[in-house]
Enzyme design. Structure first.
Site, PDB file in Angstrom:
ATOM      1  N   CYS A 265      27.191   2.233 -49.961  1.00  0.00           N
ATOM      2  CA  CYS A 265      26.880   3.670 -50.084  1.00  0.00           C
ATOM      3  C   CYS A 265      28.213   4.403 -50.032  1.00  0.00           C
ATOM      4  CB  CYS A 265      25.960   4.125 -48.959  1.00  0.00           C
ATOM      5  SG  CYS A 265      24.526   3.063 -48.658  1.00  0.00           S
ATOM      6  N   ALA A 266      28.959   4.371 -51.120  1.00  0.00           N
ATOM      7  CA  ALA A 266      30.409   4.583 -51.040  1.00  0.00           C
ATOM      8  C   ALA A 266      30.915   6.005 -51.239  1.00  0.00           C
ATOM      9  CB  ALA A 266      31.102   3.663 -52.055  1.00  0.00           C
ATOM     10  N   ASP A 291      27.197   3.785 -55.673  1.00  0.00           N
ATOM     11  CA  ASP A 291      26.489   5.014 -55.335  1.00  0.00           C
ATOM     12  C   ASP A 291      25.364   5.203 -56.338  1.00  0.00           C
ATOM     13  OD1 ASP A 291      26.852   7.537 -53.428  1.00  0.00           O
ATOM     14  OD2 ASP A 291      26.065   8.230 -55.349  1.00  0.00           O
ATOM     15  N   ASP A 319      21.451   1.849 -56.719  1.00  0.00           N
ATOM     16  CA  ASP A 319      20.775   2.128 -55.455  1.00  0.00           C
ATOM     17  C   ASP A 319      21.028   0.939 -54.536  1.00  0.00           C
ATOM     18  OD1 ASP A 319      18.852   2.309 -53.355  1.00  0.00           O
ATOM     19  OD2 ASP A 319      17.571   3.564 -54.613  1.00  0.00           O
ATOM     20  N   CYS A 391      27.056   8.962 -39.817  1.00  0.00           N
ATOM     21  CA  CYS A 391      27.657  10.156 -39.232  1.00  0.00           C
ATOM     22  C   CYS A 391      26.574  10.964 -38.518  1.00  0.00           C
ATOM     23  CB  CYS A 391      28.396  10.995 -40.270  1.00  0.00           C
ATOM     24  SG  CYS A 391      27.383  11.488 -41.672  1.00  0.00           S
TER      25      CYS A 391
END
EC number: 2.1.1.176
Length: 452
Positions: A265-266, A291, A319, A391
């Site tokens: 998931c870059a 992505d 995905d 995050c």
């Protein structure tokens, strides 16, 4: 509504009101909208500082400001949302900006109300602000329920305040909440292969950018004054803008120069390009960066090019939940799942997140996070390391996702997260959780899993 004069459109307070209106309507995140408004204006640096303070300050204290203003508008039949926002903006200045005289706040608020509304709106705003000035703000201590009182003091939603109290206790939640009122640090990651960090700090100082070494990451510099993205280091691709907490991910992966790495998931590529600095393309080292959005894949490629690591980066649209169908079994030595999450670790940087998320929104995220981990696990080599990061600071997106994954995959085990000893107090059960008040970074979570 009357036509807004050009002079008023250039007013910092009017611009702040318009920005706050757009944020409240869900049009954009405050940080993106703020940059857009600054680009479109011809504000000087002093006015940009005030504009930023007004927008971020009003958003981050909105719940508290609503509490302060509520008694003064309670008897009004109907108050338009923009008028309420103008009142919150004005009360924020009265309470928290010592250098702004009250008469300037009142005069401009009334002028904006008259022009955007009508003379009656101007009288109403004037009356509310004069009453507020005479009577003073309501006392938060009068709120009987301790959780609701704390939620009001720190301007967080009640549901989130309750979650945080469950996780870290009342006192830590209070510290965390108050820390979010402090402006976020600007930080950059230096490519220390090309430029020593100490030398980078001297170079920045020579360009009138006051910077210090990060205590969190050996690759990080923190700007106390000046604009890192305007520096020669940024221009030359020696440094990129990245939060200190996210600089911890690539080193934690224990990457060797010849490794094949997957960054599932870059976008936008901050961690991808950091990973690439540990790889040597001449001996096969490569990071495959995925992505789901094509335009974001281009952003990864642009960042890799600017930072001089494109020979080690291969970006493609996919995905992350489809990884197991698209790659061979045991194809990668290291995998990073920097999972899509609520982003609640970014509350200081994006204060409006607190009003855009609710408990129901979070219900589906752990399911997606677990699906991505499940898919990626199948393409990791034996003895390989799968690193999971977010995050956010909520356990249901972090520790509970890891627990659910390990229950289904006994062939994986937690290993130590390699970090500076200064961060060791933030590790529990081999999982790192950084809360925003501990080191004034973004809130962040990292767990490393080894395939047995």
């Amino acid at each position: 509504m009357a036509k807004i004069p050009k002079k008023m459109k250039k007013s910092v307070r009017y611009m702040a009101l318009i920005t706050l209106e757009r944020v409240n309507k869900g049009g954009a995140y405050s940080n993106l909208l703020l940059n857009e408004m600054i680009k479109q204006s011809d504000l000087n640096s002093k006015d940009i500082g005030l504009f930023t303070e007004l927008v971020y300050g009003t958003i981050s204290r909105q719940r508290l400001l609503e509490f302060y203003v509520a008694p003064f508008i309670a008897k009004a039949k109907k108050v338009d949302d923009w008028v309420k926002t103008l009142l919150y903006l004005s009360v924020y200045q009265l309470e928290f900006l010592d250098k702004v005289p009250a008469h300037a706040i009142f005069n401009e608020a009334v002028e904006i109300a008259k022009t955007k509304g009508n003379p009656g709106t101007g009288k109403f705003v004037n009356g509310v602000l004069r009453s507020y000035q005479r009577q003073g703000k309501p006392d938060v201590e009068a709120i009987k329920d301790p959780v609701e009182r704390l939620a009001t003091m720190i301007s967080l939603p009640l549901w989130l305040t309750k979650r945080l109290i469950e996780q870290v206790g009342y006192e830590e939640t209070e510290k965390l909440g108050h820390s979010l009122y402090q402006p976020s640090h600007a930080s950059g990651r230096v490519d220390t292969r090309r430029y020593a960090r100490d030398q980078a700090i001297l170079t920045l100082q020579a360009e009138d950018i006051s910077a210090t070494a990060s205590i969190v990451s050996p690759y990080g510099v923190v700007a106390e004054k000046g604009h890192l993205a305007s520096s020669s280091l940024f221009h030359d691709g020696v440094m990129t803008i990245q939060d200190e907490s996210s600089m911890l991910v690539a080193p934690a992966m224990q990457i060797e120069p010849e490794h094949h790495v997957l960054d599932a998931c870059a976008a936008p590529g901050g961690k991808t390009t950091h990973i690439a600095t540990f790889l040597d393309p001449t001996c096969g080292g490569e990071v495959t960066a995925l992505d789901v959005h094509e335009h974001k894949v281009k952003l990864i490629e642009e960042n890799a090019e600017r930072l001089g690591v494109s020979s080690a980066v291969y970006a493609q649209t996919m995905d992350a939940r489809e990884v197991k169908e698209q790659f061979s079994s045991q194809e990668f030595d290291r995998i990073l799942v920097d999972a899509p999450c609520s982003g609640l670790g970014l509350l200081r940087r994006k204060p409006d997140i607190r009003y855009k998320k609710n408990a129901k929104d979070l219900a589906n995220l752990p399911k997606i996070q677990l699906e991505i981990l499940e898919s990626c696990a199948t393409v990791l080599k034996s003895s390989g390391i799968l690193t999971y990061s977010t995050c956010t600071i909520l356990k249901e997106e972090n520790q509970e996702v890891i627990a659910a994954f390990l229950e289904r995959h006994p062939d994986f085990e937690k290993i130590d997260v390699l970090i500076d000893p200064v961060l060791q107090s933030s590790v529990e059960d081999k999982m790192l959780t950084l809360y925003p008040h501990q080191f004034y970074t973004d809130g962040f979570f990292i767990c490393c899993l080894r395939k047995k």
